[in-house]
Each structure stands twice: as C-alpha cells, then as structure tokens.
Design a protein around this motif. Structure first.
Motif, short mmCIF file in Angstrom:
data_model
loop_
_atom_site.label_atom_id
_atom_site.label_comp_id
_atom_site.label_asym_id
_atom_site.label_seq_id
_atom_site.Cartn_x
_atom_site.Cartn_y
_atom_site.Cartn_z
N LEU A 16 -31.02 2.61 0.32
CA LEU A 16 -31.35 3.16 1.63
C LEU A 16 -32.85 3.19 1.91
O LEU A 16 -33.27 3.12 3.06
N THR A 38 -31.67 6.03 -3.32
CA THR A 38 -30.23 6.10 -3.10
C THR A 38 -29.63 4.71 -2.95
O THR A 38 -29.99 3.96 -2.05
N GLN A 40 -26.24 2.76 -2.07
CA GLN A 40 -25.04 3.09 -1.29
C GLN A 40 -23.95 2.05 -1.50
O GLN A 40 -24.15 0.86 -1.26
N THR A 76 -18.37 5.17 2.67
CA THR A 76 -19.58 4.89 1.89
C THR A 76 -19.81 5.99 0.87
O THR A 76 -19.48 7.16 1.10
N ASP A 78 -22.91 7.46 -1.72
CA ASP A 78 -24.31 7.43 -2.09
C ASP A 78 -24.47 7.85 -3.54
O ASP A 78 -23.95 8.89 -3.97
#
Length: 345
Positions: A16, A38, A40, A76, A78
């Motif tokens: 991200l 992060t 994802q 999604t 993370d």
C-alpha cells in the motif's frame, strides 16, 4: 468449515505504501517513521472462508514469511511487513507474493509476484560483521570517509544501542557488545545493523543491511559436497547414507539420488557436477524425500539449483517432528533455502 473452492492463478499482492504507475517502487524516506509497511492480499478468484494465506517478502539476502491468516469473509487482507525487513531490502528488488491453502494438508497455491523496487540510499551500507566469539561488531562499507558518524543497534529479546562514533577514512569502527546483553539474549535470534549520519546536515539517517544471528550458539559448520560422491540412485524405501546426512526416498515413482545433470549441458555456477537429483526421469507424479542431519545444527542452508518447470516445496522440522515452516520454490534459479530447523523433508 473449510472450503475447497477452486483457486486458479491468484493475482499478485499490493504494497500500500508503494508508488509508481505500477505500484512497484518504494522510497524508504516515505515510510521512515513507520513500524511496518502493509502488503495487501487481493480478493482473488475462488477465495473462500476457511482458506489460509501467508505473505512472503523475499529480498536477495533473506526471505521473510508473515503469520498465516485464515480467511473469514472473503475480501482484501492487509498483512504487516516489519520495518527491519524493509530496511534490509533498501537498494534491492523484493519479490512479494502470497500462498493460499484451501484446506489443511492441501498443496500451497502461489500467487503471481509483485517485484517491488526499494530505492537506494546515497551509500550502499553492507551488513556489519560479528566476531567469531560474538563480542564485537565491526562496520565497513564502500566510501567510508570523514564527515559522518556511525552507530550500531542490536535487537533480540532486548535492545542495545552503541555510542556514536565519527567515521575516519581507512579505519574500521569496532563496537563491543556488552556481556550482560549477550547473557540476557543467549539463544535468541538477533538483528544487528548500523546507521550512518552526515554530521551537521540535518539529513535523515542511512540504514545498513541487517546481520541475523543467534546469540550464544556458535556451532561448527557442517557441509556436504556432492561433487566427491559417486552416482547413487535409489527407489522408494531406500536410502543414501552420507557423512553428514541420510537421504530417504519416501514416496513417488522412478528414481532419485546423487547424479550429474543428465542430458542438460552444464551451466557454470548452476547445474554442473554431482547434485541431489529429484525426479531423475521425466515423471508426472511428485516425489518426496527426507534429509536427516547427523549432527545438531542451529541453522540449515541448502541450495536449490534448478526446478525445470516444476514446483519444489521444502518442509522444515525439529527433532521432535514438529513442523517449523515451509518454503515453495518456483523459479529456475540458483536459490538458497534456509531454516533454523535441524531436519528438512
């Protein structure tokens, strides 16, 4: 309840904090104060409740595996990548992907790769060097000159930071790890690196690559060179006994064992000389073997030299038979496989 929904060719993950039109560049200055970045996992085709996913962050020096996450409501996911893994990747391209398991015991399904370019710093700072007795840390990198300072940081169960030293051209700074820190962290895995600062500039610190070591366990190196071993091919149930290990053919068909590279022409640095050859002939059924080391080890390192359009998975166990981890290898490349376990299957 676990699902066995079909999962085919999962899409690559995102990071991200990355930028660029393809989301494939990361400037450490943009995450300088962050404790993690992060990764994802997308809502991939076939994703279902009960699946498990895990991110792999693979730089040329080290492979980091995240914790395994169980899918609840499909969508999604993370997953955090620790700051030190980002620091260790500065100036390199990282292969980021995830693996999916649709049910316990099923084969891992790898996603497509994100090749993430971590932008370089002004200096390429090599990892520090630890003395054989683990008492001192030395710093040496290309371009060492006056006008900079250096400081060492060691993290295990507890944190230790050195004093700040001025850099002098031609002089290797040596820092002493306190005896109480070594005692308190005996048996723990440590991450050791250093920072370099341009004196009086107000600029941010530059970070070195990371030295990873286990404190207080200095185990003699054990190695096996297959070049000196004659060709030995075995079938299911048979084994090969070597000075440092025993190789057992557990299941599959055909033969496996110590051999040369068959019909392939030798490639310097890769498929030359004798090697441990799985699937000696063109077979469709997978083969499984187990390698038992004859001496206690704190760390194990193998080289996967070629996969020839196939997937190889290494499972690492301790002496109690507990699974410590696994790694799936997909590339036709010379690839290190390492673990803290004393046995590999």
């Amino acid at each position: 309840m676990n699902s066995v929904s079909a999962v085919t060719d999962p899409a690559s993950p995102k990071v991200l904090e990355a930028h660029g039109s393809a989301g494939d560049q990361l400037d450490f200055d943009h995450v300088y104060f962050a404790q993690y970045v992060t990764a994802q996992v997308p809502h991939f085709t076939g994703m279902a409740r009960g699946h498990t996913v895990r991110i792999t962050w693979e730089n040329p020096r080290h492979t980091y595996h995240s914790q395994v996450i169980t899918v609840g409501t499909p969508g999604t996911i993370d997953i955090r990548i620790p700051r030190m893994e980002v620091i260790d990747s500065i100036g390199h391209t990282v292969k980021v992907f995830y693996t999916v398991r649709t049910a316990p015991g099923t084969t891992l399904i790898p996603s497509r790769y994100l090749l993430l370019h971590i932008l370089p710093q002004p200096f390429d700072l090599l990892a520090p060097t630890l003395s054989s007795d683990q008492k001192t840390v030395s710093v040496n990198y290309s371009g060492m000159t006056t006008g900079y300072t250096v400081r060492v940081r060691a993290t295990a169960n507890t944190l230790w930071e050195s004093d700040t030293r001025p850099v002098q051209a031609g002089v290797t700074p040596v820092f002493t790890l306190p005896s109480d820190w070594r005692t308190n962290n005996r048996g723990a895995d440590a991450l050791i690196n250093y920072t370099v600062y341009k004196s009086g500039s107000g600029e941010r610190l530059m970070f070195s690559k990371v030295l990873r070591t286990r404190i207080g366990e200095v185990t003699p190196a054990i190695s096996e060179n297959f070049d000196d071993i004659p060709t030995q091919l075995i079938t299911v149930g048979q084994r090969i006994a070597l000075s440092s290990m025993t190789i057992t053919f557990l299941s599959g068909n055909g033969q496996m064992g110590i051999s040369n590279s068959l019909t392939y022409p030798p490639i310097p640095g890769k498929r030359s000389g004798q090697l441990l050859h799985l699937c000696y002939q063109a077979l469709t059924a997978p083969q499984r073997c187990r390698i038992d080391l004859k001496s206690a080890c704190s760390r194990v390192r193998f080289w996967q030299t070629w996969t020839d359009e196939a997937t190889t998975t290494a499972f690492f166990y301790n002496t109690a038979g507990q699974l410590l981890g696994e790694r799936t290898l997909l590339d036709r490349l010379l690839t290190p496989i390492s673990s803290n376990s004393p046995q590999m299957e």
